[in-house]
Scaffold this active site. Sequence first.
Site, PDB file in Angstrom:
ATOM      1  N   SER A  42       0.861  -1.185   0.000  1.00  0.00           N
ATOM      2  CA  SER A  42       0.000   0.000   0.000  1.00  0.00           C
ATOM      3  C   SER A  42       0.898   1.236   0.000  1.00  0.00           C
ATOM      4  CB  SER A  42      -0.846  -0.008   1.281  1.00  0.00           C
ATOM      5  OG  SER A  42      -1.541   1.208   1.437  1.00  0.00           O
ATOM      6  N   TYR A  70      -1.836  -0.467  11.070  1.00  0.00           N
ATOM      7  CA  TYR A  70      -1.914  -0.900   9.659  1.00  0.00           C
ATOM      8  C   TYR A  70      -0.636  -0.522   8.916  1.00  0.00           C
ATOM      9  CZ  TYR A  70      -3.754  -1.268   4.846  1.00  0.00           C
ATOM     10  OH  TYR A  70      -3.953  -1.584   3.512  1.00  0.00           O
TER      11      TYR A  70
HETATM   12  P1  NDP Z   1     -11.258  -6.309   0.408  1.00  0.00           P
HETATM   13  O1  NDP Z   1     -11.680  -6.195   1.827  1.00  0.00           O
HETATM   14  O2  NDP Z   1     -12.267  -6.103  -0.667  1.00  0.00           O
HETATM   15  O3  NDP Z   1     -10.532  -7.715   0.159  1.00  0.00           O
HETATM   16  C1  NDP Z   1      -9.773  -8.355   1.135  1.00  0.00           C
HETATM   17  C2  NDP Z   1      -9.650  -9.812   0.760  1.00  0.00           C
HETATM   18  O4  NDP Z   1      -8.849 -10.476   1.755  1.00  0.00           O
HETATM   19  C3  NDP Z   1     -10.980 -10.511   0.707  1.00  0.00           C
HETATM   20  O5  NDP Z   1     -11.023 -11.387  -0.391  1.00  0.00           O
HETATM   21  C4  NDP Z   1     -11.000 -11.306   2.005  1.00  0.00           C
HETATM   22  O6  NDP Z   1     -11.747 -12.501   1.834  1.00  0.00           O
HETATM   23  C5  NDP Z   1      -9.536 -11.645   2.144  1.00  0.00           C
HETATM   24  N1  NDP Z   1      -9.195 -12.027   3.512  1.00  0.00           N
HETATM   25  C6  NDP Z   1      -9.361 -11.311   4.641  1.00  0.00           C
HETATM   26  N2  NDP Z   1      -8.957 -12.015   5.707  1.00  0.00           N
HETATM   27  C7  NDP Z   1      -8.522 -13.215   5.229  1.00  0.00           C
HETATM   28  C8  NDP Z   1      -7.993 -14.380   5.832  1.00  0.00           C
HETATM   29  N3  NDP Z   1      -7.786 -14.453   7.158  1.00  0.00           N
HETATM   30  N4  NDP Z   1      -7.663 -15.424   5.041  1.00  0.00           N
HETATM   31  C9  NDP Z   1      -7.861 -15.357   3.699  1.00  0.00           C
HETATM   32  N5  NDP Z   1      -8.338 -14.288   3.084  1.00  0.00           N
HETATM   33  C10 NDP Z   1      -8.672 -13.223   3.837  1.00  0.00           C
HETATM   34  O7  NDP Z   1     -10.068  -5.262   0.245  1.00  0.00           O
HETATM   35  P2  NDP Z   1      -9.034  -4.915  -0.929  1.00  0.00           P
HETATM   36  O8  NDP Z   1      -9.329  -5.621  -2.171  1.00  0.00           O
HETATM   37  O9  NDP Z   1      -8.929  -3.452  -0.930  1.00  0.00           O
HETATM   38  O10 NDP Z   1      -7.699  -5.471  -0.257  1.00  0.00           O
HETATM   39  C11 NDP Z   1      -6.757  -6.279  -0.916  1.00  0.00           C
HETATM   40  C12 NDP Z   1      -5.357  -5.841  -0.517  1.00  0.00           C
HETATM   41  O11 NDP Z   1      -5.124  -4.526  -1.019  1.00  0.00           O
HETATM   42  C13 NDP Z   1      -5.107  -5.778   0.987  1.00  0.00           C
HETATM   43  O12 NDP Z   1      -3.847  -6.335   1.271  1.00  0.00           O
HETATM   44  C14 NDP Z   1      -5.111  -4.278   1.269  1.00  0.00           C
HETATM   45  O13 NDP Z   1      -4.339  -3.958   2.390  1.00  0.00           O
HETATM   46  C15 NDP Z   1      -4.516  -3.748  -0.018  1.00  0.00           C
HETATM   47  N6  NDP Z   1      -4.778  -2.332  -0.279  1.00  0.00           N
HETATM   48  C16 NDP Z   1      -6.062  -1.860  -0.397  1.00  0.00           C
HETATM   49  C17 NDP Z   1      -6.292  -0.510  -0.579  1.00  0.00           C
HETATM   50  C18 NDP Z   1      -7.664   0.060  -0.610  1.00  0.00           C
HETATM   51  O14 NDP Z   1      -7.819   1.294  -0.491  1.00  0.00           O
HETATM   52  N7  NDP Z   1      -8.711  -0.732  -0.790  1.00  0.00           N
HETATM   53  C19 NDP Z   1      -5.186   0.443  -0.715  1.00  0.00           C
HETATM   54  C20 NDP Z   1      -3.880  -0.178  -0.641  1.00  0.00           C
HETATM   55  C21 NDP Z   1      -3.700  -1.504  -0.424  1.00  0.00           C
HETATM   56  P3  NDP Z   1     -12.622 -13.228   2.975  1.00  0.00           P
HETATM   57  O15 NDP Z   1     -13.206 -12.167   3.843  1.00  0.00           O
HETATM   58  O16 NDP Z   1     -13.625 -13.977   2.148  1.00  0.00           O
HETATM   59  O17 NDP Z   1     -11.649 -14.145   3.666  1.00  0.00           O
END
Ligand code: NDP
Length: 240
Positions: free
Chosen positions: A133, A146
């Site tokens: 990020s 975070y």
């Molecule tokens: P979402 O919340 O839409 O997606 C997060 C994903 O992680 C989901 O598919 C969720 O699936 C999965 N997840 C969460 N906990 C677990 C777990 N314990 N085991 C397996 N899977 C897990 O957010 P984003 O798409 O935004 O996030 C994706 C990445 O991008 C993250 O690393 C985030 O930090 C990073 N990011 C996002 C930004 C933003 O503004 N959105 C900016 C910069 C970076 P489920 O709940 O089904 O397990």
Amino acid sequence: MSEPLIVITGASSGIGAATARLLSGHGHPLLLLARRLARLEELGLPQTLCRKVDVTDREALAAAVREAEEQYGPADALVNNAGAMLLSRIADQDPDEWDRMIDLNIKGVLYGIHAVLPGMLARRAGTIVNVSSIAGRKTFPNHAAYVGTKFAVHALSENLREEVASSGVRVVTIAPGAVETELLSHTTDERIKSDYDAWKQSAGGALDPQVVAEAIAYAYRQPPGVTVREIVLAATGQES
Ligand code: NDP
């Protein structure tokens, strides 16, 4: 020739789901991991194994990778994307939230690497894409725990890249600014959530996850001799 297997963690929503759709469209068989299996299956992608795996479970993650490799051949890429952002001031935050983010954002990334790296080193080929990020490069209000996890992702990715560079394995760090996904929804403090939303609107809105998926695919699709070390991307209106 058929395309090789790609593993994507956190593929049930946001950036992971967009990346799954895009790379599937490029003809790759996929292993998609998340806790919400139905959301993975709803993507309806061909040649795709969906597994309910919590990436903080090292054994379950490794077992799913083994199962996919038996079916589709060696994993040529891992998109280490699963993550959570629980915003709060440190003084107010329940330490359980620190534990959740450290286990998922740092240890989950390491466990993903652990599952694919030995095979990649043996084959002298493969790409590990770690989704960090801009919060892995600089601080933001209410982000202390975070940013701690995302600075760790940047640091371990760069160190890993140095370690495996001479072995033909590529390590890519993706550093997006705000993206329109479910990420903010897990923060419990309503005031912090509404301030964050107002900040996003003041920047003219956040990135579409598809844009981040395209950045991941761009890095992956370079010739094997080219490593895109890092891509930093954000909405034009995002100043910080
Ligand atoms: P979402 O919340 O839409 O997606 C997060 C994903 O992680 C989901 O598919 C969720 O699936 C999965 N997840 C969460 N906990 C677990 C777990 N314990 N085991 C397996 N899977 C897990 O957010 P984003 O798409 O935004 O996030 C994706 C990445 O991008 C993250 O690393 C985030 O930090 C990073 N990011 C996002 C930004 C933003 O503004 N959105 C900016 C910069 C970076 P489920 O709940 O089904 O397990």
